[in-house]
Scaffold this motif. Structure first.
Motif, PDB file in Angstrom:
ATOM      1  N   VAL A  84       0.856  -1.183   0.000  1.00  0.00           N
ATOM      2  CA  VAL A  84       0.000   0.000   0.000  1.00  0.00           C
ATOM      3  C   VAL A  84       0.893   1.234   0.000  1.00  0.00           C
ATOM      4  O   VAL A  84       1.800   1.360   0.836  1.00  0.00           O
ATOM      5  CB  VAL A  84      -0.931   0.006   1.231  1.00  0.00           C
ATOM      6  N   LEU A  85       0.663   2.130  -0.946  1.00  0.00           N
ATOM      7  CA  LEU A  85       1.438   3.367  -1.083  1.00  0.00           C
ATOM      8  C   LEU A  85       0.618   4.546  -0.587  1.00  0.00           C
ATOM      9  O   LEU A  85      -0.562   4.677  -0.935  1.00  0.00           O
ATOM     10  CB  LEU A  85       1.816   3.609  -2.545  1.00  0.00           C
ATOM     11  N   ALA A 124      -2.784   4.055  -2.791  1.00  0.00           N
ATOM     12  CA  ALA A 124      -2.934   3.127  -3.915  1.00  0.00           C
ATOM     13  C   ALA A 124      -2.367   1.774  -3.516  1.00  0.00           C
ATOM     14  O   ALA A 124      -1.445   1.691  -2.704  1.00  0.00           O
ATOM     15  CB  ALA A 124      -2.209   3.658  -5.157  1.00  0.00           C
ATOM     16  N   VAL A 125      -2.940   0.723  -4.109  1.00  0.00           N
ATOM     17  CA  VAL A 125      -2.441  -0.634  -3.899  1.00  0.00           C
ATOM     18  C   VAL A 125      -1.582  -1.017  -5.100  1.00  0.00           C
ATOM     19  O   VAL A 125      -1.995  -0.849  -6.255  1.00  0.00           O
ATOM     20  CB  VAL A 125      -3.596  -1.643  -3.731  1.00  0.00           C
ATOM     21  N   VAL A 126      -0.396  -1.509  -4.840  1.00  0.00           N
ATOM     22  CA  VAL A 126       0.516  -1.908  -5.913  1.00  0.00           C
ATOM     23  C   VAL A 126      -0.052  -3.143  -6.613  1.00  0.00           C
ATOM     24  O   VAL A 126      -0.409  -4.125  -5.960  1.00  0.00           O
ATOM     25  CB  VAL A 126       1.917  -2.213  -5.341  1.00  0.00           C
ATOM     26  N   PRO A 127      -0.166  -3.107  -7.947  1.00  0.00           N
ATOM     27  CA  PRO A 127      -0.772  -4.239  -8.666  1.00  0.00           C
ATOM     28  C   PRO A 127       0.113  -5.481  -8.664  1.00  0.00           C
ATOM     29  O   PRO A 127       1.323  -5.402  -8.432  1.00  0.00           O
ATOM     30  CB  PRO A 127      -0.949  -3.690 -10.087  1.00  0.00           C
ATOM     31  N   ASP A 128      -0.516  -6.615  -8.953  1.00  0.00           N
ATOM     32  CA  ASP A 128       0.210  -7.893  -8.931  1.00  0.00           C
ATOM     33  C   ASP A 128       1.266  -7.983 -10.026  1.00  0.00           C
ATOM     34  O   ASP A 128       2.242  -8.729  -9.886  1.00  0.00           O
ATOM     35  CB  ASP A 128      -0.779  -9.064  -9.094  1.00  0.00           C
ATOM     36  N   ASP A 129       1.077  -7.247 -11.134  1.00  0.00           N
ATOM     37  CA  ASP A 129       2.009  -7.367 -12.256  1.00  0.00           C
ATOM     38  C   ASP A 129       3.105  -6.298 -12.239  1.00  0.00           C
ATOM     39  O   ASP A 129       3.723  -6.017 -13.265  1.00  0.00           O
ATOM     40  CB  ASP A 129       1.246  -7.312 -13.584  1.00  0.00           C
ATOM     41  N   ILE A 130       3.342  -5.696 -11.072  1.00  0.00           N
ATOM     42  CA  ILE A 130       4.361  -4.651 -10.983  1.00  0.00           C
ATOM     43  C   ILE A 130       5.737  -5.239 -11.322  1.00  0.00           C
ATOM     44  O   ILE A 130       6.106  -6.314 -10.834  1.00  0.00           O
ATOM     45  CB  ILE A 130       4.375  -4.034  -9.559  1.00  0.00           C
ATOM     46  N   PRO A 131       6.513  -4.586 -12.175  1.00  0.00           N
ATOM     47  CA  PRO A 131       7.893  -5.038 -12.383  1.00  0.00           C
ATOM     48  C   PRO A 131       8.735  -4.652 -11.170  1.00  0.00           C
ATOM     49  O   PRO A 131       8.247  -3.996 -10.241  1.00  0.00           O
ATOM     50  CB  PRO A 131       8.321  -4.260 -13.630  1.00  0.00           C
ATOM     51  N   VAL A 132       9.984  -5.018 -11.157  1.00  0.00           N
ATOM     52  CA  VAL A 132      10.867  -4.623 -10.058  1.00  0.00           C
ATOM     53  C   VAL A 132      10.896  -3.090 -10.004  1.00  0.00           C
ATOM     54  O   VAL A 132      11.099  -2.418 -11.013  1.00  0.00           O
ATOM     55  CB  VAL A 132      12.283  -5.182 -10.249  1.00  0.00           C
ATOM     56  N   ALA A 133      10.653  -2.553  -8.798  1.00  0.00           N
ATOM     57  CA  ALA A 133      10.563  -1.097  -8.647  1.00  0.00           C
ATOM     58  C   ALA A 133      10.900  -0.710  -7.211  1.00  0.00           C
ATOM     59  O   ALA A 133      10.814  -1.529  -6.290  1.00  0.00           O
ATOM     60  CB  ALA A 133       9.162  -0.613  -9.017  1.00  0.00           C
ATOM     61  N   ILE A 134      11.275   0.568  -7.029  1.00  0.00           N
ATOM     62  CA  ILE A 134      11.430   1.149  -5.698  1.00  0.00           C
ATOM     63  C   ILE A 134      10.539   2.382  -5.629  1.00  0.00           C
ATOM     64  O   ILE A 134      10.023   2.858  -6.645  1.00  0.00           O
ATOM     65  CB  ILE A 134      12.894   1.532  -5.379  1.00  0.00           C
ATOM     66  N   THR A 150      -6.230  -6.904   4.698  1.00  0.00           N
ATOM     67  CA  THR A 150      -6.038  -6.984   3.252  1.00  0.00           C
ATOM     68  C   THR A 150      -5.648  -5.606   2.712  1.00  0.00           C
ATOM     69  O   THR A 150      -6.068  -4.575   3.266  1.00  0.00           O
ATOM     70  CB  THR A 150      -7.318  -7.460   2.543  1.00  0.00           C
ATOM     71  N   PRO A 151      -4.860  -5.546   1.648  1.00  0.00           N
ATOM     72  CA  PRO A 151      -4.453  -4.243   1.098  1.00  0.00           C
ATOM     73  C   PRO A 151      -5.632  -3.359   0.700  1.00  0.00           C
ATOM     74  O   PRO A 151      -5.622  -2.157   0.950  1.00  0.00           O
ATOM     75  CB  PRO A 151      -3.610  -4.640  -0.126  1.00  0.00           C
ATOM     76  N   LYS A 152      -6.637  -3.950   0.098  1.00  0.00           N
ATOM     77  CA  LYS A 152      -7.776  -3.149  -0.355  1.00  0.00           C
ATOM     78  C   LYS A 152      -8.518  -2.539   0.825  1.00  0.00           C
ATOM     79  O   LYS A 152      -9.030  -1.411   0.743  1.00  0.00           O
ATOM     80  CB  LYS A 152      -8.732  -4.020  -1.182  1.00  0.00           C
ATOM     81  N   PHE A 153      -8.583  -3.272   1.937  1.00  0.00           N
ATOM     82  CA  PHE A 153      -9.261  -2.713   3.111  1.00  0.00           C
ATOM     83  C   PHE A 153      -8.483  -1.523   3.660  1.00  0.00           C
ATOM     84  O   PHE A 153      -9.073  -0.486   3.979  1.00  0.00           O
ATOM     85  CB  PHE A 153      -9.438  -3.768   4.207  1.00  0.00           C
ATOM     86  N   LEU A 154      -7.153  -1.639   3.780  1.00  0.00           N
ATOM     87  CA  LEU A 154      -6.369  -0.512   4.292  1.00  0.00           C
ATOM     88  C   LEU A 154      -6.465   0.679   3.343  1.00  0.00           C
ATOM     89  O   LEU A 154      -6.585   1.827   3.779  1.00  0.00           O
ATOM     90  CB  LEU A 154      -4.909  -0.918   4.488  1.00  0.00           C
ATOM     91  N   TRP A 155      -6.426   0.415   2.048  1.00  0.00           N
ATOM     92  CA  TRP A 155      -6.603   1.473   1.037  1.00  0.00           C
ATOM     93  C   TRP A 155      -7.914   2.207   1.284  1.00  0.00           C
ATOM     94  O   TRP A 155      -7.963   3.442   1.302  1.00  0.00           O
ATOM     95  CB  TRP A 155      -6.584   0.836  -0.354  1.00  0.00           C
ATOM     96  N   ALA A 156      -8.992   1.446   1.492  1.00  0.00           N
ATOM     97  CA  ALA A 156     -10.303   2.062   1.698  1.00  0.00           C
ATOM     98  C   ALA A 156     -10.356   2.832   3.008  1.00  0.00           C
ATOM     99  O   ALA A 156     -10.978   3.899   3.095  1.00  0.00           O
ATOM    100  CB  ALA A 156     -11.388   0.982   1.670  1.00  0.00           C
ATOM    101  N   ALA A 157      -9.693   2.315   4.058  1.00  0.00           N
ATOM    102  CA  ALA A 157      -9.680   3.019   5.337  1.00  0.00           C
ATOM    103  C   ALA A 157      -9.004   4.380   5.197  1.00  0.00           C
ATOM    104  O   ALA A 157      -9.482   5.387   5.730  1.00  0.00           O
ATOM    105  CB  ALA A 157      -8.978   2.173   6.400  1.00  0.00           C
ATOM    106  N   PHE A 158      -7.882   4.432   4.468  1.00  0.00           N
ATOM    107  CA  PHE A 158      -7.205   5.705   4.227  1.00  0.00           C
ATOM    108  C   PHE A 158      -8.105   6.672   3.464  1.00  0.00           C
ATOM    109  O   PHE A 158      -8.105   7.872   3.724  1.00  0.00           O
ATOM    110  CB  PHE A 158      -5.901   5.484   3.461  1.00  0.00           C
ATOM    111  N   PHE A 161     -15.882  -7.080   1.620  1.00  0.00           N
ATOM    112  CA  PHE A 161     -15.749  -5.726   1.067  1.00  0.00           C
ATOM    113  C   PHE A 161     -14.843  -5.735  -0.154  1.00  0.00           C
ATOM    114  O   PHE A 161     -15.142  -5.105  -1.175  1.00  0.00           O
ATOM    115  CB  PHE A 161     -15.190  -4.767   2.118  1.00  0.00           C
ATOM    116  N   GLU A 162     -13.727  -6.461  -0.062  1.00  0.00           N
ATOM    117  CA  GLU A 162     -12.760  -6.487  -1.166  1.00  0.00           C
ATOM    118  C   GLU A 162     -13.390  -7.056  -2.433  1.00  0.00           C
ATOM    119  O   GLU A 162     -13.177  -6.538  -3.528  1.00  0.00           O
ATOM    120  CB  GLU A 162     -11.533  -7.289  -0.762  1.00  0.00           C
TER     121      GLU A 162
END
Length: 387
Positions: free
Chosen positions: A261-262, A273-283, A299-307, A350-351
């Motif tokens: 979660v970013l 935002a939630v980092v997608p599953d197909d993210i390449p190597v990144a920082i 779950t990431p989506k729940f924390l995203w929604a809480a923010f 919810f997710e």
């Protein structure tokens, strides 16, 4: 078809510089770029006397020429004063029709913006802008062209409304399934830090200072994520930034993982935002906080929604954001944010519902992008005098 300079078909009146000492509770609103790009942004007001030419009236064309370039129609319910980063446009009605001029101005800015890419702060050169030539057909032909572009613009606007409504549906979903849940008062309140994965560096910001210099960015290699990848409230690829494999070897601890979660912590802070599953190597850069969760708790989506939507979380972030020039967050604030954490079955339900809405939004976004491309092609034809 004749070509004429923008400066010869309209007056472009630069707004005034207003200082905080000019602000007051009463008086006319001061239109800043933020008020044009975000209609919900509160206005500063002033009773300071300024020339009448700087007074924007409902229906007037305004051009923001710095930072966020754009053409707007002042839609306020009252007159307002424009600041120094905005032109008030007064068309010569005997030469150019206002609706036609608006579309030509958008074309001129779009054409200029291509030459401004990479600037620290985009802004147009007044002389160059006013010297831009646009096609000037007879007034009746201008009205015909404006009608075509207006109709295409209405379609784009309606598609954006659909996207906005879809985002409101996600908020309503969170309120219904989480905020108003019958057992909410029985759920434990924990901090974000307690939800992180049980390993070092599970909550981290990106490299600071000399760890990563702008001069070290490359044209390809390992992706570097910044504010633009999360500021829309969902993950989007923004301006491409890369570092070399050798540099990545030194910064590996800042690697972003699928499902992280970013959170933006500078500028427009608190976007998530939630980092997608197909993210390449990144920082990630220092302007993002990256959280790797313990998925057995959250779950990431729940924390995203809480923010994004939880009233208690939003109130906490509003109280703790700080910064003299712009709001800012830090890692300690994010780690300490309290979350009412429901059981995993509630989060997962919810997710699933939110993901169904995400799919709907993706379809609508693709359609919106297509309409934007078609409109841009039409506008480009009009700007070149070919429509």
């Amino acid at each position: 078809m004749k070509q004429m300079r923008l400066g010869d078909v309209a007056q472009f009146i630069n707004g005034a510089a207003f200082r905080p000492t000019d602000w007051s509770e009463a008086g006319l609103p001061i239109v800043r770029i933020q008020n044009l790009t975000d209609p919900g942004k509160p206005f500063n007001r002033t009773t300071r006397e300024v020339p009448d030419a700087l007074r924007a009236r409902p229906g007037d064309l305004l051009v923001s020429w710095s930072a966020t370039l754009g053409v707007f129609t002042w839609a306020g319910p009252e007159d307002a004063l424009v600041n120094q980063h905005i032109f008030r446009v007064v068309p010569n009605d005997s030469v150019v029709e206002k609706r036609y001029l608006r579309h030509m101005l958008e074309g001129a800015l779009s054409d200029m913006e291509r030459h401004l890419h990479g600037a620290t702060m985009k802004h147009v050169n007044r002389g160059e802008f006013l010297g831009t030539e646009i096609p000037i057909p007879p007034l009746e032909e201008q009205r015909r062209i404006a009608a075509i572009l207006d109709e295409a613009d209405v379609l784009r606007t309606k598609r954006r409304w659909v996207l906005e409504l879809a985002d409101e549906l996600v908020s309503a979903l969170y309120n219904s399934m989480v905020v108003r849940h019958a057992n909410r008062d029985r759920w434990a309140t924990v901090t974000v830090a307690a939800l992180a994965a049980d390993h070092p560096n599970a909550i981290r910001t990106g490299p600071f200072g000399s760890q990563l210099l702008h001069s070290e960015f490359t044209e390809n290699g390992i992706a570097v994520l910044g504010i633009d990848n999360a500021v829309a409230g969902e993950f989007r690829w923004g301006r491409p930034r890369f570092i070399s494999e050798a540099k990545y070897a030194l910064l590996r601890r800042y690697t972003v993982h699928p499902g992280d979660v970013l959170i933006t912590i500078m500028g427009t802070c608190g976007r998530c935002a939630v980092v997608p599953d197909d993210i390449p190597v990144a920082i990630n850069t220092k302007h993002l906080c990256c959280i790797t969760l313990d998925n057995a708790q959250c779950t990431p989506k729940f924390l995203w929604a809480a923010f994004k939507f939880d009233p208690e979380a939003r109130a906490y972030l509003a109280r703790h954001s700080k910064g003299a020039v712009m709001d800012g967050l830090n890692m300690s604030i994010i780690k300490g944010m309290p979350i009412r954490i429901p059981p995993l079955p509630v989060q997962e339900a919810f997710e699933r519902a939110a993901q169904a809405l995400d799919e709907f939004q993706r379809v609508q976004q693709a359609s919106s992008d297509q309409l934007d491309s078609l409109f841009a092609a039409l506008a480009h034809q009009a700007f070149k005098g070919e429509l």
